[in-house]
Structure formats: structure tokens, C-alpha cells
Design an enzyme around this catalytic site. Structure first.
Site, PDB file in Angstrom:
ATOM      1  N   HIS A 154       0.811  -1.227   0.000  1.00 21.51           N
ATOM      2  CA  HIS A 154       0.000   0.000   0.000  1.00 21.51           C
ATOM      3  C   HIS A 154       0.843   1.275   0.000  1.00 21.51           C
ATOM      4  O   HIS A 154       0.354   2.342  -0.332  1.00 21.51           O
ATOM      5  CB  HIS A 154      -0.850   0.075   1.277  1.00 21.51           C
ATOM      6  CG  HIS A 154      -1.920  -0.952   1.367  1.00 21.51           C
ATOM      7  ND1 HIS A 154      -2.710  -1.293   0.302  1.00 21.51           N
ATOM      8  CD2 HIS A 154      -2.363  -1.694   2.419  1.00 21.51           C
ATOM      9  CE1 HIS A 154      -3.579  -2.218   0.700  1.00 21.51           C
ATOM     10  NE2 HIS A 154      -3.384  -2.475   1.966  1.00 21.51           N
TER      11      HIS A 154
ATOM     12  N   HIS B  61      -8.211   4.837   3.406  1.00 20.79           N
ATOM     13  CA  HIS B  61      -7.423   3.666   3.010  1.00 20.79           C
ATOM     14  C   HIS B  61      -5.921   3.998   3.119  1.00 20.79           C
ATOM     15  O   HIS B  61      -5.494   5.087   2.725  1.00 20.79           O
ATOM     16  CB  HIS B  61      -7.779   3.282   1.572  1.00 20.79           C
ATOM     17  CG  HIS B  61      -7.248   1.952   1.171  1.00 20.79           C
ATOM     18  ND1 HIS B  61      -5.923   1.757   0.837  1.00 20.79           N
ATOM     19  CD2 HIS B  61      -7.835   0.746   1.077  1.00 20.79           C
ATOM     20  CE1 HIS B  61      -5.733   0.485   0.539  1.00 20.79           C
ATOM     21  NE2 HIS B  61      -6.883  -0.152   0.688  1.00 20.79           N
TER      22      HIS B  61
ATOM     23  N   GLU C  63      -3.423   3.254   1.380  1.00 19.92           N
ATOM     24  CA  GLU C  63      -2.803   3.681   0.109  1.00 19.92           C
ATOM     25  C   GLU C  63      -3.014   5.179  -0.116  1.00 19.92           C
ATOM     26  O   GLU C  63      -2.109   5.898  -0.542  1.00 19.92           O
ATOM     27  CB  GLU C  63      -3.418   2.881  -1.048  1.00 19.92           C
ATOM     28  CG  GLU C  63      -2.861   3.279  -2.405  1.00 19.92           C
ATOM     29  CD  GLU C  63      -3.615   2.614  -3.559  1.00 19.92           C
ATOM     30  OE1 GLU C  63      -3.993   1.435  -3.448  1.00 19.92           O
ATOM     31  OE2 GLU C  63      -3.821   3.298  -4.577  1.00 19.92           O
TER      32      GLU C  63
ATOM     33  N   ASN D  19     -11.624  -7.672  -1.507  1.00 19.58           N
ATOM     34  CA  ASN D  19     -11.640  -8.167  -2.890  1.00 19.58           C
ATOM     35  C   ASN D  19     -12.155  -9.599  -2.957  1.00 19.58           C
ATOM     36  O   ASN D  19     -12.784 -10.002  -3.929  1.00 19.58           O
ATOM     37  CB  ASN D  19     -10.285  -7.962  -3.584  1.00 19.58           C
ATOM     38  CG  ASN D  19      -9.231  -8.966  -3.180  1.00 19.58           C
ATOM     39  OD1 ASN D  19      -9.166 -10.041  -3.755  1.00 19.58           O
ATOM     40  ND2 ASN D  19      -8.413  -8.640  -2.187  1.00 19.58           N
TER      41      ASN D  19
ATOM     42  N   SER E  13      -4.992 -11.709  -2.131  1.00 22.11           N
ATOM     43  CA  SER E  13      -4.086 -11.924  -0.994  1.00 22.11           C
ATOM     44  C   SER E  13      -4.000 -13.390  -0.615  1.00 22.11           C
ATOM     45  O   SER E  13      -3.474 -13.721   0.455  1.00 22.11           O
ATOM     46  CB  SER E  13      -4.574 -11.150   0.230  1.00 22.11           C
ATOM     47  OG  SER E  13      -4.952  -9.865  -0.104  1.00 22.11           O
TER      48      SER E  13
END
Ligand code: F3S
Length: 287
Positions: free
Chosen positions: A74, A124, A126, A221, A263
Site C-alpha cells: 500500500h 485507506h 494507500e 476483494n 491476498s
């Protein structure tokens, strides 16, 4: 029973690279390795890395002079990176190159005195990292509606969080156009990994009787992948480990689909496929 994997599944490029960088450090004997925030959103992979001496810290202040600190995919703000470099023995920067690109685009635009609008979730990690590269010029907006409350934008750059939807990004870009004093520079920085996995799951979901999505229950996700599968395959399940497969769900089933979130490590996917094949063989033997 036939077990079919989707065309795209599992680790995205950035996560795979981050895990490889850490594995390399482990092999070289570096200790203790501490990732700032969980390296990856997968409990089983974190446990495996934990056994190799990789742990997690919540702030740079927890890194001492012996620590090999890891910046995860990230990314972080330049300030946090400097903090880590000052405190830790070594810093492994595993920021995904697609995220680095967004950081540098924002930094350059700010140096030119321009505003930056990023379509994404301001909370987030990121996005927090990207804002750190242009703190006085950057606005992070969740959708086009939020652009309305911004001041007039100076020759803006419009970029996106790597994982957002294209539709949201295009709407934000259009809204920025209405607010800008000059034609904005629009750079689509969405990474295709999430969409590729969803498209591949959609392509297979109509052809199978049961679908397993392997991924963490808290991995957004993976949860989205499950929703995509459920649109066409009623018996779609999100599982974290092979032990969660219920053989009763596979009675008389001809085709099973398998996919995995960005992930989910390969070794876990292999375990699930192996378990499904075992169940299939048992059912054949009993027929
Ligand atoms: Fe990088 Fe895309 Fe993965 S931005 S971390 S490759 S989802």
C-alpha cells in the site's frame, strides 16, 4: 467431479512481490523482520510468515535499531518512510510499483503548483500514503458528488486509488472538469488485478454447479469475488481453508469452480484443490 480454476486468481503482482522480498530477507537471515501494518490480508499466510520470524508493528515508533522494517504494498507517506529509516536497521520498501506511480504523479503536480484530485477512499492506507506526497494540494474524493464541495481547482491532475471502479473514476474526472480553471490532466491509475479476477470468475461461474472463493472473510476483494460468483452460481462459498469445505455440498456435483482473492497464497489454493479432488475420488468410489 471436475475441479476448474479460473484463468486469473490469487496473489496480484504487488502482493507477490512484497511476500518475495520478505522471504528473501528471511533466507538471508535478517531478524527481526517487522512489517508496518499486516503485510497481507490473509491470516493463514501471516501465520506462516510469523513462524519465520516476521511480525507486525502499528507505528514506526515500534521499530528499534535491530528491526528490519517492511513497507507493505500500500505504501506510506514520505514522513513515515523517513521515520522508519531513522529508527530501523534497514527498510525493505515493498510499495507496489503501481502505487509508487500514483505517489510520484501527485508529487510532481504539487511541485508545479497544481491541485491533485484522487478518486478513492481517504481512510485507506494507500490514499494516506499518496496524500503525504502532496499534502497541501491533494483532495481525496469517494465519488463525483464530493467534488462539488471543493474550491476551484488549479490545473488539476486527476488520478485514482488503484482498486476503485472505472465508472467512479470517470465520473470524478468529469466533475473535476466542471470545477477546474483549466483542462485537467486525467491519468487512469486503476490496477487491473481486481477486475481481471472478477472477469475470470464471471466467465466460469455460469459453467459450474458449486463455486469456492478462497480468501479472508475480511478481504474486501475476496468478498466482492464471492458476490460476482453468486450472480450466476447459487452455491458459491467463501472459504479460508480446505477444512471449511462441506462434502455434503458436493454430492452428485459434476463441476466445481475455484478462484482466490489477491491476498490468497498459492499453497492454500493447492490445498483446497487437493481436498476437492479427494472428495471427488471418494464420491466416485462410493457410486
Ligand atoms: Fe499493486 Fe494492483 Fe496488487 S496496485 S498491490 S498489483 S492490486
Amino acid at each position: 467431479m471436475e475441479v476448474l480454476l479460473t484463468e486469473e486468481y490469487g496473489f496480484c503482482f504487488g502482493v507477490e512481490r512484497a511476500v518475495e522480498m520478505v522471504e528473501e530477507a528471511v533466507t538471508e537471515g535478517a531478524r527481526p523482520i517487522r512489517s508496518l501494518g499486516p503485510l497481507i490480508h490473509n491470516a493463514q499466510e501471516m501465520e506462516r510468515l510469523g513462524e519465520k520470524g516476521v511480525s507486525t508493528i502499528d507505528s514506526p515508533g515500534e521499530a528499534d535499531g535491530d528491526t528490519i522494517a517492511v513497507i507493505r504494498a500500500h505504501g506510506v507517506t514520505p514522513q513515515v518512510q523517513r521515520d522508519l529509516e531513522l529508527r530501523a536497521a534497514q527498510v525493505i520498501d515493498a510499495t507496489c510499483p503501481f502505487v509508487t506511480r500514483v505517489q510520484h504523479l501527485a508529487e510532481r503536480a504539487a511541485e508545479q503548483g497544481r491541485d491533485v484530485v484522487v478518486a478513492g477512499n481517504p481512510d485507506h492506507p494507500e490514499m494516506i500514503g499518496v496524500v503525504g506526497y502532496a499534502p497541501n494540494n491533494t483532495y481525496v474524493v469517494r465519488d463525483a458528488g464530493e467534488v462539488a464541495s471543493l474550491p476551484t481547482l488549479r490545473s488539476p491532475l486527476v488520478v485514482s486509488q488503484t482498486t476503485i471502479k472505472l465508472k467512479t473514476f470517470l465520473e470524478v474526472a468529469e466533475a473535476v472538469r466542471q470545477k477546474a480553471d483549466a483542462e485537467p490532466q486525467v491519468v487512469n491509475t486503476i490496477c487491473s488485478a481486481t477486475r481481471d479476477r472478477q472477469d475470470a470468475a464471471r466467465a466460469l461461474a455460469g459453467e459450474v454447479d458449486v463455486f469456492y472463493v478462497i480468501g479472508g472473510r475480511h478481504s474486501s476483494n475476496s468478498v466482492k469475488l464471492l458476490a460476482v460468483c453468486q450472480e450466476q452460481c447459487e452455491k458459491s462459498f467463501l472459504i479460508e481453508t480446505p477444512s471449511e469445505i462441506n462434502p455434503g455440498d458436493l454430492q452428485g456435483v459434476g463441476r466445481v469452480g475455484v478462484t482466490a482473492g489477491a491476498s490468497t497464497p498459492d499453497w492454500l489454493i493447492k490445498q483446497v484443490v487437493q481436498r476437492l479432488n479427494e472428495i471427488g475420488d471418494t464420491q466416485t468410489a462410493h457410486r
